[in-house]
Design an enzyme around this catalytic site. Structure first.
Site, PDB file in Angstrom:
ATOM      1  CD  GLU A  53      15.598  -9.956   2.946  1.00  0.00           C
ATOM      2  OE1 GLU A  53      14.582  -9.258   2.743  1.00  0.00           O
ATOM      3  OE2 GLU A  53      16.696  -9.728   2.420  1.00  0.00           O
TER       4      GLU A  53
ATOM      5  CE  LYS B 253       5.304 -11.030  -0.211  1.00  0.00           C
ATOM      6  NZ  LYS B 253       4.175 -10.293   0.347  1.00  0.00           N
TER       7      LYS B 253
ATOM      8  CG  ASP C 273       0.676  -8.788   5.094  1.00  0.00           C
ATOM      9  OD1 ASP C 273       0.825  -8.082   4.074  1.00  0.00           O
ATOM     10  OD2 ASP C 273      -0.300  -9.535   5.276  1.00  0.00           O
TER      11      ASP C 273
ATOM     12  CE1 TYR D 298      10.803  -4.704   3.004  1.00  0.00           C
ATOM     13  CE2 TYR D 298      11.883  -4.826   0.866  1.00  0.00           C
ATOM     14  CZ  TYR D 298      10.770  -4.545   1.639  1.00  0.00           C
ATOM     15  OH  TYR D 298       9.627  -4.089   1.036  1.00  0.00           O
TER      16      TYR D 298
ATOM     17  CE  LYS E 252       2.379 -13.735  -0.794  1.00  0.00           C
ATOM     18  NZ  LYS E 252       1.397 -13.734  -1.800  1.00  0.00           N
TER      19      LYS E 252
ATOM     20  CB  CYS F 176     -35.020  -5.072   4.647  1.00  0.00           C
ATOM     21  SG  CYS F 176     -33.584  -4.053   5.067  1.00  0.00           S
TER      22      CYS F 176
ATOM     23  CB  CYS G 292     -36.253  -0.414   5.711  1.00  0.00           C
ATOM     24  SG  CYS G 292     -36.317  -1.563   4.326  1.00  0.00           S
TER      25      CYS G 292
ATOM     26  CB  CYS H 273     -33.398  -4.295   1.129  1.00  0.00           C
ATOM     27  SG  CYS H 273     -34.433  -2.893   1.569  1.00  0.00           S
TER      28      CYS H 273
ATOM     29  CB  CYS I 149     -33.444   0.532   2.728  1.00  0.00           C
ATOM     30  SG  CYS I 149     -32.636  -0.443   4.003  1.00  0.00           S
TER      31      CYS I 149
HETATM   32  S1  IVH Z   1      11.804  -7.585  -1.713  1.00  0.00           S
HETATM   33  C1  IVH Z   1      12.420  -6.793  -5.902  1.00  0.00           C
HETATM   34  N1  IVH Z   1      11.782  -8.242   0.822  1.00  0.00           N
HETATM   35  O1  IVH Z   1       6.286  -7.830  -0.133  1.00  0.00           O
HETATM   36  C2  IVH Z   1      12.275  -6.850  -4.467  1.00  0.00           C
HETATM   37  N2  IVH Z   1       9.765  -7.444  -0.141  1.00  0.00           N
HETATM   38  O2  IVH Z   1       5.636  -7.981  -3.621  1.00  0.00           O
HETATM   39  C3  IVH Z   1      10.874  -6.819  -4.064  1.00  0.00           C
HETATM   40  N3  IVH Z   1       7.906  -7.277   1.428  1.00  0.00           N
HETATM   41  O3  IVH Z   1       4.904  -5.183  -0.972  1.00  0.00           O
HETATM   42  C4  IVH Z   1      10.638  -6.699  -2.662  1.00  0.00           C
HETATM   43  N4  IVH Z   1       8.991  -8.011   3.195  1.00  0.00           N
HETATM   44  O4  IVH Z   1       7.197  -4.494   0.088  1.00  0.00           O
HETATM   45  C5  IVH Z   1      11.056  -7.785  -0.209  1.00  0.00           C
HETATM   46  N5  IVH Z   1      11.924  -8.839   3.057  1.00  0.00           N
HETATM   47  C6  IVH Z   1      11.209  -8.367   2.033  1.00  0.00           C
HETATM   48  C7  IVH Z   1       9.852  -8.017   2.158  1.00  0.00           C
HETATM   49  C8  IVH Z   1       9.167  -7.561   1.036  1.00  0.00           C
HETATM   50  C9  IVH Z   1       7.832  -7.569   2.732  1.00  0.00           C
HETATM   51  C10 IVH Z   1       6.789  -6.775   0.612  1.00  0.00           C
HETATM   52  C11 IVH Z   1       7.125  -5.773  -0.408  1.00  0.00           C
HETATM   53  C12 IVH Z   1       5.996  -5.909  -1.393  1.00  0.00           C
HETATM   54  C13 IVH Z   1       5.715  -7.361  -1.311  1.00  0.00           C
HETATM   55  C14 IVH Z   1       6.352  -8.067  -2.467  1.00  0.00           C
END
Ligand code: IVH
Length: 675
Positions: free
Chosen positions: A113, A115, A117, A228, A317, A411, A414, A429, A434
């Site tokens: 899936e 990830k 942000d 998810y 990542k 600075c 100031c 500074c 300041c």
């Molecule tokens: S699973 C044990 N699935 O990524 C399961 N996390 O540290 C743990 N995140 O802030 C999470 N998309 O909220 C999972 N498809 C996804 C995700 C996801 C984003 C975030 C999660 C956490 C960080 C994982």
């Protein structure tokens, strides 16, 4: 047709169209047709206020303002993830868990899936109604942001959104709220045009939009959601795998990413992960990687977790994206402690979908070592959380006539001469008057993690310092209505709100206050340790270095920083002014956990209560051990009903559930406490 029936019909239709539009991105009616239905519902509800339910689409506009967030215990710890940064590490993750599985077990299937942000949210539904939404917090406890989340259109207020599936008795779902990249950029442009603060990235904007006490702000922000994970499920189908869980979530009407994939072949999975790096550049949401999960739940359970990361999942990542652009100018910003920080003004460039026009240059040595010059073409890197940074110049592209850069001798704020202490990287500074330093100190003092003064940010700090209204942070508590009213953009309501927020912050307590004062090295954790030990800032002010060093976690350097700060006359004056203004500088005595008179009882709240908001009533019940759900059922012990109670009251009467008012609720707590 009677009004009640038509209202329900309109609510259902609008809910469906919201779902088509915000979850499926596939509307089936025009905006005009939608607006017409919406207006009809609004008018009917206005004529029949008793028929307005909190789940109505008209209630997604927010407007409720709370005094604070309450803490919520998660049903289970919200785990986080281990990381893999390349195919080798991904294979190593797989080798690690395969060793723990019986040799005869075939390799499991996987789900991959995006990830996303954003901000993790934990969503509770009881009998199909959205009853509670919380942030992840520390993984054990989060903050109740239910009213904010109600304004997020992709979040179903009732499940299932369309026919088909049956509502489970209870489901807790984990997801990620986020802001689409294009919406983030529009939003930031509007903020800048209105002279308001801009945000560094979509993630921070989403988080900031959800963690506000005024839900109308959340409603005005274009937030979206992906779900998810099924955290808990009662009275639903047996789910045996993540893939089934995702299907089930989709069936109930939750937004589920269509980038999710299932793999039985690990090599194919690895190839997908490597190739997806290009795909993510094209998306309208930020994803810093992919999450790889073992599909079947039995294997997940068998593998368990190490620390707070499950063995059955990992995050793949991607490196932070980079781009090349022109560095137009190097500016020097003055930090809170007087540090002079060089920063780059860039020709705006898109990096990983986001436009970047400023980046950090860290310090003068960093610039000198890399010979970064004004006018250079430079490589800029943007990692999700942090400020974009300039990595260095592309020398082949250096134009003629550029000059090496040097820290200015005075600075920029100031005009006093700058200094570089022996052995330090930073220039300072050292003028404690300041104005730029004061602005930073004020900005830090009022910020969310510190005194958390809503409506007070960098712009107000700059303005008030420039006008001479603030000479130190304590002056915040001496701001007067008649000083602010004449200022442009400070209408009466805004001034009242600001002064009320300042007033409210007096009660934050000494831990937050100490962190807000910004002593070198004293963040919230150190601050907590110090306040736990001394109980008040005046006791702390009297502590010696030797005393301080006795406290676990406080080393000689920190001890010195604390003693130095309290020894300085201007700081003592600040402390005195804070105390005189009524800012709380002493810890409250910790009360032992009280009895739990409502333990085992389930409540539903409806209508308008005389003295408490519904959120407060809920917090009150939970604080005394009771449970609050969203709809009346055979399991409900009490319906707490106020004025204009509607269908829930009828249902409670039908089911023979006891109906009580707010006063009776309070009696229930106190009488059971006596007995
Ligand atoms: S699973 C044990 N699935 O990524 C399961 N996390 O540290 C743990 N995140 O802030 C999470 N998309 O909220 C999972 N498809 C996804 C995700 C996801 C984003 C975030 C999660 C956490 C960080 C994982």
């Amino acid at each position: 047709m009677d009004a009640a029936k038509r209202i329900q019909e309109l609510q259902e239709q609008l809910q469906y169209h919201i779902y088509r539009y915000h979850v499926l991105d596939d509307p089936v009616i025009s905006d005009d047709a939608y607006d017409a239905l919406y207006r009809e519902l609004q008018e009917l509800e206005a004529a029949h206020p008793d028929l307005v339910s909190p789940d109505s689409p008209t209630q997604r506009i927010g407007g409720q303002i709370r005094a604070e967030f309450t803490a919520v215990q998660h049903p289970r710890p919200m785990l986080s993830l281990s990381n893999a940064f390349n195919p080798e590490e991904l294979r190593a993750w797989r080798d690690r868990f395969l060793r723990l599985l019986p040799a005869e077990q075939p390799e499991p299937a996987y789900v991959v899936e995006p990830k996303i942000d954003g901000l993790t949210v934990v969503l509770h539904y009881v009998d199909g109604s959205f009853t509670l939404g919380a942030t992840r917090g520390d993984g054990i406890r989060g903050e109740d942001i239910t009213p904010n989340l109600r304004t997020v259109k992709a979040l179903p207020l009732g499940i299932p959104v369309t026919g088909g599936a049956q509502a489970p008795a209870r489901i807790v779902v984990r997801g990620e709220a986020y802001m689409p990249i294009d919406a983030f950029e529009d939003f930031n442009r509007q903020q800048a045009a209105a002279g308001k603060r801009t945000y560094a990235n979509p993630r921070n904007t989403a988080a900031g939009s959800l963690r506000v006490l005024d839900t109308a702000i959340t409603a005005s922000r274009p937030l979206k959601l992906f779900c998810y994970q099924v955290i808990e499920l009662e009275g639903g189908p047996e789910l045996a795998s993540q893939w089934q869980a995702l299907d089930y979530l989709r069936e109930l009407g939750f937004p589920v990413s269509n980038h999710n994939r299932r793999f039985v072949d690990f090599d194919e999975l690895v190839t997908y992960c490597v190739e997806w790096e290009d795909v993510r550049e094209t998306l309208n949401f930020e994803a810093d990687g992919l999450v790889i999960k073992i599909d079947d739940f039995a294997t997940q359970e068998r593998l368990g977790a190490v620390g707070n990361a499950p063995r059955w999942a990992t995050a793949y990542k991607y490196p932070a994206p980079e781009a090349v652009t022109r560095l137009n100018r190097i500016v020097v910003n003055v930090g809170r402690t007087g540090t002079l920080n060089p920063a780059a003004e860039l020709e705006p460039v898109r990096i990983g979908g986001v436009t970047v026009s400023n980046a950090t240059l860290h310090n003068a040595d960093y610039v000198a070592e890399r010979d970064i010059r004004e006018g250079d073409m430079v490589v800029v890197k943007r990692a999700g959380e942090v400020i974009p940074q300039v990595l260095g110049p592309v020398l082949e592209l250096r134009p003629e006539g550029t000059q090496p850069w040097h820290m200015p001798e005075r600075c920029p704020s100031c005009g006093e001469p700058v200094q570089r202490p022996e052995g330090e990287v930073a220039y300072y500074c050292v003028n404690s008057a300041c104005p730029a330093q004061l602005v930073r100190s004020v900005e830090h003092f009022v910020s969310r993690g510190a005194m958390d003064i809503e409506g007070f940010g960098i712009r107000q700090a700059e303005l008030f310092v420039e006008l001479g209204l603030l000479h130190d942070v304590a002056d915040i508590y001496y701001l007067q209505q008649d000083q602010l009213l004449p200022l442009e953009g400070f209408a009466e309501k805004k001034v009242d709100n600001l002064l009320a927020a300042i007033q409210a912050s007096k009660e934050r307590g000494p831990t937050r206050l100490l962190a807000a004062l910004g002593l070198q090295g004293v963040g919230i954790t150190v601050s907590r340790a110090l306040v736990d030990h001394y109980g008040s800032l005046s006791a702390l002010a009297a502590a010696s270095r030797a005393d301080l060093e006795q406290i676990p976690g406080i080393g000689p350097k920190l001890a010195e920083s604390v003693v130095d700060w309290f020894a300085r006359e201007p700081n003592r004056r600040i402390l005195q002014k804070l105390e005189e203004a009524g800012v709380r500088t002493e810890a409250e005595a910790v009360e032992p956990a009280g009895p739990q008179p409502l333990e085992g009882l389930t409540f539903v709240i409806t209508g308008t209560l005389p003295a408490m908001s519904r959120d407060q009533a809920k917090a009150y019940i939970e604080a005394h051990g009771g449970k609050v759900t969203g709809s009346v059922s055979g399991n409900t012990d009490y319906l707490v009903a106020g004025e204009r109670a509607g269908s829930k009251l009828t249902k409670a009467e039908k089911l023979g559930v006891a109906v009580i008012d707010e006063a009776a609720l309070r009696r229930l707590v106190s009488s059971e406490q006596d007995g």
